[in-house]
Design a protein around this motif. Sequence first.
Motif: not given
Length: 419
Positions: A155-162, A189-194, A233-241
């Motif tokens: 979840t986003a809550a689990e990943l956010a602190p890391q 939610e995870i995409c928005d964190l990134v 989230r199209p704005a992530l295009r430069d950051y996703v493989v």
Amino acid sequence: MRISRLADQLSGSEIIRIGNAVSEQIRQGAAICNLTIGDFDPALFPIPAGLREGIMAAYQAGQTNYPPAAGTADLRQAAADFLKIRLGLSYSPADELLVAGGSRPLIYAAYLALVDPGDRVVFPVPSWNNNHYCHLSGAVQVAVPTQPEHDFMPTAAELAPQLKGATLLALCSPLNPTGTVFTKEVLEEICDLVLAENQRRGPDEKPLYILYDQIYWLLTFGQTQHFDPVSLRPALRDYVVYIDGISKCFAATGVRVGYSFGPKLIIEKMKSLLGHIGAWAPKAEQVATAAFLPETAAVDSYLTELKGGLQASLEAGYHGLKALREQGYPVDAIAPAGAIYLTAKIDALGRTTASGEVLASTKEITSYLLTEAQLAVVPFSAFGADASEPWFRLSVGAESRDSIQAALPRLQAALDKLK
């Protein structure tokens, strides 16, 4: 004898070790329901007829020389078209898509292209092989435990602190080993964190990338939908493989055709890395895959049949475990949503066998089930989870529904023998 520090500290795959042990027992005549390796029995789930015939025709036509380093142009075009039509993702076949011998070398190349020694890589546990890729690339592992109430998806809550200062977030959906998937809301939610993390970073800082393994995305069941970061989230295009290919969706694990797509610079560097490693998919298989992917009716017909067979086997295991639970046995299961895996709970921890052995960890439970129930499974500890958590992966691609149903009474009898 002195060897490299990397090799000396490298551990082999626990899944392969368990699978090899099971295979040896089967070779010696044991009748075992083998739910270990994430593979398919070709007698139960053969590759598509059109793909098989295309491979044979390509070999007969002499397609046996080196393929282009990035993959044949026809296959890259066919894969790009396939992704555009079925997922709405637009990537250039010329320089944003790379073909290799299955998904493993592509994942390794992505790690090497993005991660410097000492960089932090965040990944959920259980998950497949990220700990080993971190070791190979010299990364600092940041393993994030997940929970059964969330189907073992992070979840986003689990990943956010890391995520602060991390270089890579490694995600997979449908997930190996659980057979569960991201919901749209959780992945958003995870995409928005990134995105937020990258907005905080300065121009001289390496961004946070997502490695998105979707090798099982065509194998979802019922009303389950597959979602991916760039579509949401199209704005992530430069950051996703992305990691993708035909190994699972066409039961073609031994055909070894995978492909990755993402930002041009990263794909180019991955191509250079694989050019030195030489992990190309065989040319004849590439030619055949390029010809088969555009055959929409044949692809859809095959997927319908494959998914029907897999779902039947998964549901046999799921409903069988639920029935045992209702009878008071310490087992449970999570409803399968995708891939070829069933998440099963077999909580025999602390119980004692007839010979007096205490089942202190999932390793002992695994061994006991193999001996007493002729049932071979893989504990989540092989995927980074703690050995005191009694959860297991059941892979159904190499066993029939009847075989799985026949194993359930043996499991019940084995549990009855415990004190």
